[in-house]
Design a protein around this motif. Structure first.
Motif, short mmCIF file in Angstrom:
data_model
loop_
_atom_site.label_atom_id
_atom_site.label_comp_id
_atom_site.label_asym_id
_atom_site.label_seq_id
_atom_site.Cartn_x
_atom_site.Cartn_y
_atom_site.Cartn_z
N PRO A 130 9.38 1.31 12.20
CA PRO A 130 10.79 1.41 11.82
C PRO A 130 11.17 0.28 10.88
CG PRO A 130 10.51 1.75 14.17
CD PRO A 130 9.20 1.24 13.65
N THR A 131 11.89 0.60 9.84
CA THR A 131 12.28 -0.38 8.84
C THR A 131 13.05 -1.54 9.47
OG1 THR A 131 12.38 1.32 7.11
CG2 THR A 131 13.54 -0.76 6.69
N GLY A 132 12.59 -2.75 9.20
CA GLY A 132 13.22 -3.94 9.74
C GLY A 132 12.76 -4.32 11.13
N SER A 133 11.83 -3.58 11.69
CA SER A 133 11.34 -3.84 13.04
C SER A 133 9.96 -4.47 13.02
CB SER A 133 11.30 -2.54 13.85
OG SER A 133 10.74 -2.75 15.13
N ARG A 134 9.69 -5.29 14.03
CA ARG A 134 8.37 -5.88 14.20
C ARG A 134 7.48 -5.02 15.08
NH1 ARG A 134 9.79 -12.34 15.18
NH2 ARG A 134 10.75 -12.69 13.12
N VAL A 135 8.02 -3.93 15.58
CA VAL A 135 7.28 -3.04 16.46
C VAL A 135 6.49 -2.03 15.64
CG1 VAL A 135 7.44 -1.33 18.30
CG2 VAL A 135 8.98 -3.30 18.29
N ASN A 136 5.26 -1.80 16.04
CA ASN A 136 4.41 -0.79 15.43
C ASN A 136 3.96 0.20 16.48
OD1 ASN A 136 3.65 -1.41 12.44
ND2 ASN A 136 3.62 -3.40 13.47
N TYR A 137 3.97 1.47 16.11
CA TYR A 137 3.48 2.52 16.97
C TYR A 137 2.23 3.11 16.35
CZ TYR A 137 8.21 2.16 18.85
OH TYR A 137 9.39 1.69 19.39
N TRP A 138 1.24 3.40 17.19
CA TRP A 138 -0.07 3.83 16.72
C TRP A 138 -0.49 5.15 17.31
CZ3 TRP A 138 -2.36 1.09 12.90
CH2 TRP A 138 -1.94 -0.23 12.71
N GLY A 139 -1.21 5.93 16.51
CA GLY A 139 -1.85 7.13 17.01
C GLY A 139 -3.10 6.77 17.79
N GLN A 140 -3.73 7.80 18.34
CA GLN A 140 -4.89 7.57 19.20
C GLN A 140 -6.18 7.29 18.43
OE1 GLN A 140 -3.81 10.54 18.33
NE2 GLN A 140 -5.49 12.03 18.27
N GLY A 141 -6.17 7.54 17.14
CA GLY A 141 -7.35 7.37 16.31
C GLY A 141 -8.15 8.65 16.20
N THR A 142 -8.69 8.89 15.00
CA THR A 142 -9.54 10.04 14.78
C THR A 142 -10.74 9.61 13.94
OG1 THR A 142 -9.60 12.35 14.01
CG2 THR A 142 -8.27 10.81 12.72
#
Length: 117
Positions: free
Chosen positions: A99-111
Motif C-alpha cells: 500500500p502506498t505510504g505503508s511499510r507493510v508488505n504482503y507476499w504471495g506463496q511463491g511459484t
C-alpha cells in the motif's frame, strides 16, 4: 486479512514464455504498488518488476525487454508476462503488494519457474 494467490509457474525451455498471475483479496485502499520478486536458492529476494496504481513501471535490468508487468485493478490481479526465458531466470517468483505510504508488505506463496532443456 490480505492474501495473495499466485499461479502460472512451471517448466519451460530456454527461449520459451510463461505468464504469471497474482490475485489478492482483503481490504486494501485504491493506491498500492504491486510487483514481482524472485529468489534463488540461498539468496535474498530481488526485484523483478513493479507497477504503481497510476501505471508507472519499473524493471530490473536483467529482465528489461523480455518481461512485461501489467495489472487489472478491477480484478485485483497483477500479471508478469515472461518471454525469451533464460536458464538464469530459474527461481521462485513471489508476488508483492505494498500500500502506498505503508511499510507493510504482503507476499504471495511463491511459484517455481524453471527454465531448462
Amino acid at each position: 486479512q490480505v492474501q495473495l494467490v499466485e499461479s502460472g509457474g512451471g517448466l519451460v525451455q530456454p527461449g520459451g514464455s510463461l505468464k504469471l498471475s497474482c490475485t489478492f483479496s482483503g481490504s486494501i485502499g485504491s493506491m498500492y504498488v504491486m510487483g514481482w520478486y524472485r529468489q534463488y536458492p540461498g539468496k535474498q529476494r530481488e526485484l523483478v518488476a513493479t507497477m504503481t496504481s497510476g501505471g508507472l513501471k519499473n524493471y530490473a535490468d536483467s529482465v528489461k525487454g523480455r518481461f512485461t508487468i501489467s495489472r487489472d485493478n478491477v480484478r485485483n490481479t497483477v500479471y508478469l508476462q515472461m518471454n525469451s526465458l533464460k536458464p538464469e531466470d530459474t527461481a521462485v517468483y513471489y508476488c508483492n503488494l505494498n500500500p502506498t505510504g505503508s511499510r507493510v508488505n504482503y507476499w504471495g506463496q511463491g511459484t517455481q519457474v524453471t527454465v531448462s532443456s
